[in-house]
Scaffold this motif. Structure first.
Motif, PDB file in Angstrom:
ATOM      1  N   VAL A  28       0.635  -1.596   0.230  1.00  0.00           N
ATOM      2  CA  VAL A  28       0.229   0.000   0.258  1.00  0.00           C
ATOM      3  C   VAL A  28       0.926   1.797   0.308  1.00  0.00           C
ATOM      4  O   VAL A  28       2.446   0.863   0.026  1.00  0.00           O
ATOM      5  CB  VAL A  28      -0.960  -0.198   1.075  1.00  0.00           C
ATOM      6  CG1 VAL A  28      -1.925  -0.792   1.260  1.00  0.00           C
ATOM      7  CG2 VAL A  28       0.171   0.053   2.519  1.00  0.00           C
ATOM      8  N   PHE A  29       0.530   1.897  -1.021  1.00  0.00           N
ATOM      9  CA  PHE A  29       1.016   3.241  -0.263  1.00  0.00           C
ATOM     10  C   PHE A  29       0.910   3.919   0.921  1.00  0.00           C
ATOM     11  O   PHE A  29      -0.117   3.853   1.991  1.00  0.00           O
ATOM     12  CB  PHE A  29       0.335   4.269  -1.879  1.00  0.00           C
ATOM     13  CG  PHE A  29       0.844   4.309  -2.862  1.00  0.00           C
ATOM     14  CD1 PHE A  29       1.810   4.375  -2.634  1.00  0.00           C
ATOM     15  CD2 PHE A  29      -0.298   4.091  -3.826  1.00  0.00           C
ATOM     16  CE1 PHE A  29       2.654   4.649  -4.770  1.00  0.00           C
ATOM     17  CE2 PHE A  29      -0.352   4.070  -5.085  1.00  0.00           C
ATOM     18  CZ  PHE A  29       1.387   3.980  -5.558  1.00  0.00           C
ATOM     19  N   ASN A  33      -1.605  11.142  -0.805  1.00  0.00           N
ATOM     20  CA  ASN A  33      -0.609  11.840  -1.289  1.00  0.00           C
ATOM     21  C   ASN A  33       0.861  11.353  -2.314  1.00  0.00           C
ATOM     22  O   ASN A  33       1.376  11.723  -3.230  1.00  0.00           O
ATOM     23  CB  ASN A  33       0.107  13.087  -0.818  1.00  0.00           C
ATOM     24  CG  ASN A  33      -1.035  13.689   0.082  1.00  0.00           C
ATOM     25  OD1 ASN A  33      -2.196  14.637  -1.026  1.00  0.00           O
ATOM     26  ND2 ASN A  33      -0.647  14.787   1.311  1.00  0.00           N
ATOM     27  N   GLU A  34       1.484   9.964  -1.406  1.00  0.00           N
ATOM     28  CA  GLU A  34       2.269   9.249  -1.862  1.00  0.00           C
ATOM     29  C   GLU A  34       2.037   8.673  -3.251  1.00  0.00           C
ATOM     30  O   GLU A  34       2.598   8.495  -4.383  1.00  0.00           O
ATOM     31  CB  GLU A  34       2.349   8.074  -1.120  1.00  0.00           C
ATOM     32  CG  GLU A  34       3.879   7.454  -1.278  1.00  0.00           C
ATOM     33  CD  GLU A  34       3.852   6.306  -0.876  1.00  0.00           C
ATOM     34  OE1 GLU A  34       5.816   5.892  -0.971  1.00  0.00           O
ATOM     35  OE2 GLU A  34       3.613   5.784   0.354  1.00  0.00           O
ATOM     36  N   ALA A  35       0.243   7.853  -3.802  1.00  0.00           N
ATOM     37  CA  ALA A  35       0.110   7.476  -4.931  1.00  0.00           C
ATOM     38  C   ALA A  35       0.057   8.628  -5.975  1.00  0.00           C
ATOM     39  O   ALA A  35       0.891   8.312  -6.455  1.00  0.00           O
ATOM     40  CB  ALA A  35      -1.627   6.646  -4.572  1.00  0.00           C
ATOM     41  N   MET A  39       1.498   8.443  -9.125  1.00  0.00           N
ATOM     42  CA  MET A  39       1.578   8.951 -10.571  1.00  0.00           C
ATOM     43  C   MET A  39       2.301   9.457 -11.010  1.00  0.00           C
ATOM     44  O   MET A  39       2.454   9.314 -12.605  1.00  0.00           O
ATOM     45  CB  MET A  39       0.135   8.563 -10.456  1.00  0.00           C
ATOM     46  CG  MET A  39       0.020   7.278  -9.914  1.00  0.00           C
ATOM     47  SD  MET A  39      -1.833   6.604  -9.734  1.00  0.00           S
ATOM     48  CE  MET A  39      -2.730   7.833  -8.504  1.00  0.00           C
ATOM     49  N   MET A  40       2.292  10.801 -10.926  1.00  0.00           N
ATOM     50  CA  MET A  40       2.827  12.133 -11.875  1.00  0.00           C
ATOM     51  C   MET A  40       4.184  11.843 -12.118  1.00  0.00           C
ATOM     52  O   MET A  40       4.496  12.275 -13.482  1.00  0.00           O
ATOM     53  CB  MET A  40       2.580  13.477 -10.476  1.00  0.00           C
ATOM     54  CG  MET A  40       0.961  13.340  -9.778  1.00  0.00           C
ATOM     55  SD  MET A  40       0.382  14.128 -11.730  1.00  0.00           S
ATOM     56  CE  MET A  40       0.715  15.391 -12.923  1.00  0.00           C
ATOM     57  N   GLU A  41       5.026  10.847 -11.250  1.00  0.00           N
ATOM     58  CA  GLU A  41       6.175  11.035 -11.654  1.00  0.00           C
ATOM     59  C   GLU A  41       6.955  10.090 -13.063  1.00  0.00           C
ATOM     60  O   GLU A  41       7.051   9.881 -13.893  1.00  0.00           O
ATOM     61  CB  GLU A  41       7.431   9.720 -10.688  1.00  0.00           C
ATOM     62  CG  GLU A  41       8.621   9.750 -11.365  1.00  0.00           C
ATOM     63  CD  GLU A  41       9.416   9.287 -10.029  1.00  0.00           C
ATOM     64  OE1 GLU A  41      10.712   8.097 -10.055  1.00  0.00           O
ATOM     65  OE2 GLU A  41       8.835   8.850  -8.665  1.00  0.00           O
ATOM     66  N   GLU A  42       5.460   8.910 -13.170  1.00  0.00           N
ATOM     67  CA  GLU A  42       5.661   8.222 -14.551  1.00  0.00           C
ATOM     68  C   GLU A  42       4.456   8.568 -15.294  1.00  0.00           C
ATOM     69  O   GLU A  42       4.244   8.640 -16.223  1.00  0.00           O
ATOM     70  CB  GLU A  42       4.427   6.636 -13.002  1.00  0.00           C
ATOM     71  CG  GLU A  42       4.880   6.101 -12.404  1.00  0.00           C
ATOM     72  CD  GLU A  42       6.699   5.805 -12.707  1.00  0.00           C
ATOM     73  OE1 GLU A  42       6.683   5.235 -14.247  1.00  0.00           O
ATOM     74  OE2 GLU A  42       7.333   5.439 -11.437  1.00  0.00           O
ATOM     75  N   ILE A  43       3.713   9.618 -15.261  1.00  0.00           N
ATOM     76  CA  ILE A  43       3.004  10.525 -16.166  1.00  0.00           C
ATOM     77  C   ILE A  43       4.228  11.369 -16.277  1.00  0.00           C
ATOM     78  O   ILE A  43       3.669  11.386 -17.874  1.00  0.00           O
ATOM     79  CB  ILE A  43       2.236  11.212 -15.665  1.00  0.00           C
ATOM     80  CG1 ILE A  43       0.710  10.206 -15.234  1.00  0.00           C
ATOM     81  CG2 ILE A  43       1.129  12.563 -16.266  1.00  0.00           C
ATOM     82  CD1 ILE A  43      -0.747  11.366 -13.840  1.00  0.00           C
ATOM     83  N   GLU A  44       5.011  11.640 -16.386  1.00  0.00           N
ATOM     84  CA  GLU A  44       5.822  12.476 -16.491  1.00  0.00           C
ATOM     85  C   GLU A  44       6.575  11.975 -17.179  1.00  0.00           C
ATOM     86  O   GLU A  44       6.967  12.412 -18.770  1.00  0.00           O
ATOM     87  CB  GLU A  44       6.522  13.518 -15.536  1.00  0.00           C
ATOM     88  CG  GLU A  44       6.066  14.566 -14.769  1.00  0.00           C
ATOM     89  CD  GLU A  44       5.083  15.735 -15.643  1.00  0.00           C
ATOM     90  OE1 GLU A  44       6.059  15.922 -16.660  1.00  0.00           O
ATOM     91  OE2 GLU A  44       3.545  16.186 -15.521  1.00  0.00           O
ATOM     92  N   CYS A  98      -0.051   1.349 -10.120  1.00  0.00           N
ATOM     93  CA  CYS A  98      -0.047   2.489  -9.364  1.00  0.00           C
ATOM     94  C   CYS A  98      -1.378   2.953  -8.980  1.00  0.00           C
ATOM     95  O   CYS A  98      -1.918   2.457  -7.845  1.00  0.00           O
ATOM     96  CB  CYS A  98       0.811   3.455  -9.204  1.00  0.00           C
ATOM     97  SG  CYS A  98       2.276   3.419  -9.525  1.00  0.00           S
ATOM     98  N   ALA A  99      -1.854   3.260 -10.189  1.00  0.00           N
ATOM     99  CA  ALA A  99      -3.860   3.299  -9.724  1.00  0.00           C
ATOM    100  C   ALA A  99      -4.575   2.021  -9.242  1.00  0.00           C
ATOM    101  O   ALA A  99      -5.265   2.351  -7.970  1.00  0.00           O
ATOM    102  CB  ALA A  99      -4.105   3.805 -10.679  1.00  0.00           C
TER     103      ALA A  99
END
Length: 124
Positions: A28-29, A33-35, A39-44, A98-99
């Motif tokens: 689990v995250f 906020n961590e999740a 996910m934002m890192e992977e999106i970038e 991640c989702a």
């Protein structure tokens, strides 16, 4: 349109990615906020790969209009498109994993994240 087994194959890839992420970083995250951050890192990273694909596609298009002068250049351009499109797809699989990790208990019987069918809007 995807081939018949493509979505199933993507589900399997996402499930494998989820299992690996859980084994390395826990099941689990620590927070939403961590999740979100992961996910934002992977999106970038996916966006960067897509930018490379877009640039290579523009080069490919321009070269189709002027006729290729070098077959090696053409092949190199197509190789970049293929490679970075696959890297983008891999990043998207990480986002899906991640989702799924952020929503524990939202899995199909086999452990794969539940995915809405695009044409039906229902869980598989």
């Amino acid at each position: 349109m995807f081939a018949n087994n493509t979505m199933k194959n993507l589900d399997a890839i996402c499930t494998d990615e989820l299992k690996q992420a859980c084994a390395e970083h826990g099941y689990v995250f620590s927070s939403d906020n961590e999740a979100w951050g992961v996910m934002m890192e992977e999106i970038e990273e996916a966006k960067q790969n897509m930018k490379t694909v877009d640039k290579a596609m523009k080069n490919f298009f321009q070269s189709t209009r002027t006729a290729w002068t070098d077959d090696m250049e053409r092949q190199s351009c197509l190789t970049v498109i293929q490679r970075y499109a696959l890297l983008c797809a891999a990043e998207c699989c990480q986002i899906a994993a991640c989702a799924a990790k952020a929503a524990p208990g939202v899995y199909n019987a086999g452990g794969a994240p539940k995915v809405k069918k695009a044409d039906e809007g229902e869980d598989e």
